[in-house]
Design a protein around this motif. Structure first.
Motif, PDB file in Angstrom:
ATOM      1  N   LYS A   1      35.204 149.317  14.489  1.00 28.77           N
ATOM      2  CA  LYS A   1      34.194 148.445  13.878  1.00 28.77           C
ATOM      3  C   LYS A   1      33.198 149.310  13.126  1.00 28.77           C
ATOM      4  CE  LYS A   1      30.365 147.678  14.533  1.00 28.77           C
ATOM      5  NZ  LYS A   1      28.968 147.732  15.016  1.00 28.77           N
ATOM      6  N   PHE A   2      33.188 149.156  11.794  1.00 30.25           N
ATOM      7  CA  PHE A   2      32.287 149.929  10.934  1.00 30.25           C
ATOM      8  C   PHE A   2      31.715 148.953   9.917  1.00 30.25           C
ATOM      9  CE2 PHE A   2      31.801 153.353   7.500  1.00 30.25           C
ATOM     10  CZ  PHE A   2      30.568 153.748   7.994  1.00 30.25           C
ATOM     11  N   ASP A   3      30.438 148.648  10.062  1.00 27.69           N
ATOM     12  CA  ASP A   3      29.814 147.541   9.321  1.00 27.69           C
ATOM     13  C   ASP A   3      30.038 147.574   7.810  1.00 27.69           C
ATOM     14  OD1 ASP A   3      29.027 146.877  11.827  1.00 27.69           O
ATOM     15  OD2 ASP A   3      26.880 146.985  11.458  1.00 27.69           O
ATOM     16  N   PRO A   4      29.841 148.724   7.124  1.00 32.72           N
ATOM     17  CA  PRO A   4      30.004 148.703   5.662  1.00 32.72           C
ATOM     18  C   PRO A   4      31.394 148.258   5.218  1.00 32.72           C
ATOM     19  CG  PRO A   4      28.867 150.693   6.342  1.00 32.72           C
ATOM     20  CD  PRO A   4      29.343 150.034   7.592  1.00 32.72           C
ATOM     21  N   LEU A   5      32.432 148.675   5.941  1.00 33.11           N
ATOM     22  CA  LEU A   5      33.798 148.303   5.557  1.00 33.11           C
ATOM     23  C   LEU A   5      34.089 146.841   5.902  1.00 33.11           C
ATOM     24  CD1 LEU A   5      35.792 151.523   6.494  1.00 33.11           C
ATOM     25  CD2 LEU A   5      34.872 150.830   4.280  1.00 33.11           C
ATOM     26  N   ILE A   6      33.499 146.344   6.976  1.00 28.05           N
ATOM     27  CA  ILE A   6      33.656 144.920   7.297  1.00 28.05           C
ATOM     28  C   ILE A   6      33.018 144.067   6.210  1.00 28.05           C
ATOM     29  CG2 ILE A   6      32.972 143.095   8.899  1.00 28.05           C
ATOM     30  CD1 ILE A   6      33.282 145.102  11.166  1.00 28.05           C
TER      31      ILE A   6
ATOM     32  N   GLU B   1      32.806 144.824   3.209  1.00 23.91           N
ATOM     33  CA  GLU B   1      33.664 144.905   2.023  1.00 23.91           C
ATOM     34  C   GLU B   1      34.931 144.064   2.163  1.00 23.91           C
ATOM     35  OE1 GLU B   1      34.443 149.001   1.151  1.00 23.91           O
ATOM     36  OE2 GLU B   1      32.312 149.498   0.923  1.00 23.91           O
ATOM     37  N   GLY B   2      35.101 143.410   3.309  1.00 24.87           N
ATOM     38  CA  GLY B   2      36.239 142.497   3.471  1.00 24.87           C
ATOM     39  C   GLY B   2      37.229 142.858   4.551  1.00 24.87           C
ATOM     40  N   GLU B   3      37.018 143.961   5.259  1.00 29.78           N
ATOM     41  CA  GLU B   3      37.977 144.384   6.285  1.00 29.78           C
ATOM     42  C   GLU B   3      37.645 143.724   7.625  1.00 29.78           C
ATOM     43  OE1 GLU B   3      38.400 148.636   6.371  1.00 29.78           O
ATOM     44  OE2 GLU B   3      38.803 148.765   4.225  1.00 29.78           O
ATOM     45  N   TRP B   4      37.721 142.378   7.653  1.00 29.37           N
ATOM     46  CA  TRP B   4      37.367 141.603   8.839  1.00 29.37           C
ATOM     47  C   TRP B   4      38.297 141.877  10.006  1.00 29.37           C
ATOM     48  CZ3 TRP B   4      41.464 138.774  10.380  1.00 29.37           C
ATOM     49  CH2 TRP B   4      42.415 138.468   9.415  1.00 29.37           C
TER      50      TRP B   4
ATOM     51  N   ARG C   1      38.949 144.439  11.395  1.00 28.91           N
ATOM     52  CA  ARG C   1      38.385 145.443  12.298  1.00 28.91           C
ATOM     53  C   ARG C   1      37.762 144.808  13.542  1.00 28.91           C
ATOM     54  NH1 ARG C   1      37.702 150.639  10.299  1.00 28.91           N
ATOM     55  NH2 ARG C   1      38.478 150.880   8.182  1.00 28.91           N
ATOM     56  N   PHE C   2      37.391 143.532  13.466  1.00 28.06           N
ATOM     57  CA  PHE C   2      36.895 142.843  14.656  1.00 28.06           C
ATOM     58  C   PHE C   2      37.942 142.864  15.770  1.00 28.06           C
ATOM     59  CE2 PHE C   2      34.130 140.231  11.643  1.00 28.06           C
ATOM     60  CZ  PHE C   2      32.973 140.899  11.998  1.00 28.06           C
ATOM     61  N   PHE C   3      39.224 142.818  15.403  1.00 26.73           N
ATOM     62  CA  PHE C   3      40.297 142.808  16.395  1.00 26.73           C
ATOM     63  C   PHE C   3      40.858 144.208  16.653  1.00 26.73           C
ATOM     64  CE2 PHE C   3      40.332 138.478  14.668  1.00 26.73           C
ATOM     65  CZ  PHE C   3      40.314 137.741  15.827  1.00 26.73           C
ATOM     66  N   SER C   4      41.064 144.978  15.594  1.00 25.15           N
ATOM     67  CA  SER C   4      41.678 146.306  15.775  1.00 25.15           C
ATOM     68  C   SER C   4      40.808 147.222  16.629  1.00 25.15           C
ATOM     69  CB  SER C   4      41.937 146.959  14.409  1.00 25.15           C
ATOM     70  OG  SER C   4      40.738 147.109  13.666  1.00 25.15           O
ATOM     71  N   SER C   5      39.491 147.065  16.539  1.00 24.19           N
ATOM     72  CA  SER C   5      38.591 147.921  17.319  1.00 24.19           C
ATOM     73  C   SER C   5      38.764 147.714  18.821  1.00 24.19           C
ATOM     74  CB  SER C   5      37.135 147.645  16.926  1.00 24.19           C
ATOM     75  OG  SER C   5      36.788 146.296  17.187  1.00 24.19           O
TER      76      SER C   5
END
Length: 389
Positions: free
Chosen positions: A82-87, A89-92, A94-98
């Protein structure tokens, strides 16, 4: 003998004994029925998915170590932390992969241990499908809460694991007597200890823990316990959980990510990229450190953060033999921190390479004033030898 038994029904001793035997039989039968019902509450499902999740988490950890290190910031970002700037930018995703990434062996061990014991309990009580729903919903709500309340990189199954605590608390709400007669107090005490620890230790992502706890409770309430039928509280719990999740989601995606915490993350990304020889990525990350406004609340003091960023950028320029650019960057570093002896040493080396022995001598003397170092002394001897010749 029960006091409510009329005397006229027990005219003889034989009738009294027969009645006592009947009562004993009824009590014994009720006791065994209650025992079977209690056991059935803990044996509805088999912990299959818990073991599958543990296997996936262990496999992902091994892959992280093969790619570099599970404690490296670059590895975490590249593999889906979970890295806020990339989320933003559309990489939602990451909520699950993290949820499947862990930072170091101790983090992995503690979460795996918790998942094994809590996961098997919840999966046995709720069944595999409900368990999967609770785990995923809690992990997502924990990640969203971390997205809102924590600017740092975050990874781990902690949010989902706290969601399993939430599911057990829901079980305790419905079957209170059974809950506290078995493992209830242990669950409550461990939960209080973990939450207290999260508030006391700054590095712990307590936002994810509390978000996961609330999400797990709501998901369990929406799923309900097996064999109870559909209750009006289930759709209501689902609606409340979704509304809270969407509320936090909107807050998260309307935030501006900046500040000392995020600067520290970009600095680590730049430093690790520089060490790995990825100059272009390192330069990009380090420049973001310098361009980003700071709130002064990061884990690294602002003057140290900026001066180190200039120093690393200068090192990249030296590697490319852009000595003039490197000298300007090092000057910027020492203007922020006048005790930065490594920067003075590098300035002396650049002046020496460019043939300016007076400047080289001035810088190396400043470096030696701040720090006695054999390497510094050797350079000073070389400068003096050049001046003498």
């Amino acid at each position: 003998m029960p006091p409510f038994t009329p005397d006229f029904q027990l005219e003889g001793e034989g009738q009294t004994e027969q009645f006592r035997d009947t009562v004993r039989h009824m009590v014994r039968r009720e006791y065994h029925r209650q025992q079977k019902e209690d056991q059935a509450a803990f044996l509805f499902g088999k912990p299959v998915l818990t073991l599958v999740l543990l296997s996936v988490i262990l496999a992902v950890f091994a892959l992280m170590e093969l790619r570099g290190s599970s404690m490296a910031t670059t590895t975490l970002v590249e593999m889906g932390a979970k890295f806020d700037p990339l989320i933003l930018e559309g990489e939602w995703w990451r909520f699950f992969s993290s949820m499947f990434l862990h930072i170091g062996f101790f983090h992995l061990f503690m979460n795996s241990l918790a998942l094994y014991f809590l996961g098997t309990a919840v999966e046995r009580i709720f069944g595999s499908l409900r368990f999967l729903w609770i785990y995923a919903a809690a992990g997502l709500s924990g990640s969203i809460a971390s997205f809102v309340f924590n600017d740092n990189i975050s990874a781990g199954a902690s949010g989902a694991i706290f969601g399993l605590f939430g599911a057990l608390l829901y079980f305790g709400l419905i079957k209170r007597r059974l809950f506290f007669r078995t493992f209830g107090m242990s669950v409550v005490i461990i939960l209080i200890i973990n939450l207290t620890f999260g508030f006391l230790v700054p590095m712990v992502d307590n936002g994810a823990h509390i978000g996961g706890l609330a999400g797990g409770f709501a998901a369990a309430a929406a799923a309900g316990l097996p064999g109870r039928g559909v209750h009006v509280s289930q759709p209501l719990s689902l609606a409340v959980g979704l509304a809270a999740g969407l509320f936090l989601w909107n807050i998260g995606f309307s935030q501006e990510v900046e500040g000392g915490q995020l600067q520290a993350v970009y600095y680590e990304l730049g430093r690790e990229s520089a060490e790995a020889g990825r100059a272009e990525a390192a330069e990009r990350y380090l420049q973001q450190v310098l361009d980003m406004p700071s709130d002064g609340e990061g884990p690294i003091p602002q003057d140290m953060l900026e001066s180190n960023a200039y120093f690393l950028l200068a090192s990249l320029e030296i590697d490319q033999e852009n000595l003039d650019n490197a000298s300007e960057l090092l000057d910027a570093a020492v203007s922020i921190r006048d005790d930065f002896h490594e920067a003075y040493y590098n300035l002396a080396v650049i002046a020496y390479e460019q043939g300016d022995m007076d400047e080289a001598e001035r810088y190396i003397e400043e470096a030696l004033r701040l720090e006695t170092d054999e390497q510094y002394e050797e350079l000073q001897d070389d400068i003096e030898a050049q001046q003498a010749s």
